[in-house]
Design a protein around this motif. Structure first.
Motif, PDB file in Angstrom:
ATOM      1  N   HIS A 218      12.039  71.198  87.083  1.00 33.34           N
ATOM      2  CA  HIS A 218      10.610  71.547  87.725  1.00 33.34           C
ATOM      3  C   HIS A 218      10.723  72.890  88.429  1.00 33.34           C
ATOM      4  CE1 HIS A 218       9.509  67.532  86.137  1.00 33.34           C
ATOM      5  NE2 HIS A 218       8.472  67.860  85.805  1.00 33.34           N
TER       6      HIS A 218
ATOM      7  N   GLU B 268       2.967  75.924  94.093  1.00 25.67           N
ATOM      8  CA  GLU B 268       3.332  74.717  93.339  1.00 25.67           C
ATOM      9  C   GLU B 268       2.794  74.247  92.080  1.00 25.67           C
ATOM     10  OE1 GLU B 268       4.897  70.746  95.580  1.00 25.67           O
ATOM     11  OE2 GLU B 268       3.018  70.941  95.619  1.00 25.67           O
ATOM     12  N   GLU B 269       1.511  74.692  92.194  1.00 22.44           N
ATOM     13  CA  GLU B 269       0.674  74.278  90.753  1.00 22.44           C
ATOM     14  C   GLU B 269       0.829  75.094  89.885  1.00 22.44           C
ATOM     15  OE1 GLU B 269      -1.898  72.536  88.326  1.00 22.44           O
ATOM     16  OE2 GLU B 269      -1.145  71.755  90.303  1.00 22.44           O
TER      17      GLU B 269
ATOM     18  N   ARG C  77       4.105  73.801  88.110  1.00 23.84           N
ATOM     19  CA  ARG C  77       3.672  72.976  87.362  1.00 23.84           C
ATOM     20  C   ARG C  77       3.086  73.044  86.089  1.00 23.84           C
ATOM     21  NH1 ARG C  77       1.043  70.430  91.885  1.00 23.84           N
ATOM     22  NH2 ARG C  77       2.465  68.931  92.970  1.00 23.84           N
TER      23      ARG C  77
END
Length: 257
Positions: A87, A234-235, A238
Motif C-alpha cells: 500500500h 493518503e487517499e 489508496r
C-alpha cells in the motif's frame, strides 16, 4: 566556501597556498587527516561534504578496483519485504542510484522500472531522460539537483566505477541541466524528507520518504514513501493502490466497464 580565495582557505587551514592548490587539483599527496579536518573547517563543510572530501583525498589503499558492472543482487527476503509493502511505494537503490528492485506501488508512482532494460533502471536516467519525470515532480529542479548531488557523492565512494563514468558522460553531453549541476560539485545524502508529485492518475500528492542503508550492504538502501495519516495524499495512495489492482488492458490501463 563562496567568497574566499585559495590564499585565505590555505591560511585558515594552516597549509601553504602551493600545497592547497596541488591538493585541489587532485595531485597525489600524502595528506593527513589533521590537514583534511582543517580544510573542512575552513570551508565549513557539513558532515556529508566532509566525508566526500576524505574519500576523494584518501581513497582506499592498494590498486584501484573497478566496480563490477553486473547488477547488484538483492536478497530474496528484501524482495519479499517490498511485496508485503503493497500500500506504499518502496524500492531498493544501489550504486549510481540504480533501481535494483521495486514494488507495484513504486512502479505505479514513478515508472515501470521492471519493463526497462537493466541499463535504464536508474533513478538519474529516469529524472533526466524520461519526459514524464518533469511533469511528475512538482518541484523537478529541486529534486533533480538533489539527485545529481547524490550521484556526485557516489562518485567519491566509487571513483573507478566505469558505469558511473558512462552515465555521467552521457548525461553531460545530452542534458544541459545535468551538465551545469554536475559542475557545481555539490554532494548530498538522501536520508529522509518529502516530495511533491502531480500524478497523471491520482493528481497531486505529498509523500514523506525514509531512505535506510542496509546493514548487510552499504551500497544498497531501502526507500519507502508514506503519506500523512488522514491527508488527501493518503487517499491518493489508496486510489493508486486500487487502480493497479484493476484488470488491465494490453496497454496497461484499467479495462473499460
Amino acid at each position: 566556501m563562496p567568497g574566499l580565495r585559495r590564499e585565505e582557505i590555505a591560511q585558515l587551514a594552516g597549509v601553504s597556498v602551493d600545497y592547497y592548490v596541488r591538493l585541489e587539483r587532485g595531485r597525489r599527496l600524502n595528506v593527513s587527516e589533521t590537514v583534511l579536518d582543517a580544510i573542512s573547517r575552513a570551508l565549513r563543510l557539513d558532515p556529508v561534504e566532509r566525508t566526500h572530501l576524505f574519500q576523494l583525498a584518501k581513497p582506499a589503499a592498494g590498486r584501484p578496483r573497478r566496480t563490477a558492472t553486473r547488477p547488484q543482487p538483492v536478497r530474496p527476503g528484501l524482495r519479499d519485504l517490498l511485496r508485503i509493502l503493497d500500500h506504499t511505494p518502496a524500492l531498493v537503490l544501489g550504486r549510481r542510484l540504480d533501481v535494483l528492485a521495486s514494488n507495484q506501488m513504486a512502479r505505479a508512482l514513478l515508472t515501470d522500472f521492471d519493463a526497462l532494460p537493466h541499463r535504464e533502471r536508474n533513478l538519474v536516467r529516469f529524472m533526466f531522460c524520461d519526459e514524464n519525470a518533469r511533469s511528475l515532480y512538482t518541484h523537478w529542479d529541486t529534486h533533480a539537483q538533489d539527485i545529481v548531488s547524490s550521484l556526485r557523492r557516489d562518485a567519491g565512494r566509487h571513483p573507478h566505477d566505469p558505469l558511473l563514468a558512462e552515465l555521467v558522460g552521457e548525461l553531460s553531453i545530452t542534458d544541459e541541466d545535468f551538465r551545469r549541476w554536475w559542475a557545481d560539485q555539490n554532494v548530498y545524502r538522501h536520508t529522509h524528507g518529502s516530495k511533491h508529485f502531480h500524478h497523471p492518475i491520482v493528481g497531486p500528492l505529498t509523500l514523506n520518504y525514509e531512505s535506510l542503508t542496509l546493514p548487510a550492504d552499504p551500497d544498497q538502501r531501502l526507500s519507502v514513501y508514506t503519506a500523512e495519516a488522514g491527508s488527501s495524499s493518503e487517499e491518493a495512495l489508496r486510489l493508486l493502490a486500487a487502480w493497479i489492482r484493476q484488470p488491465e488492458t494490453s496497454h496497461g490501463r484499467p479495462a473499460d466497464h
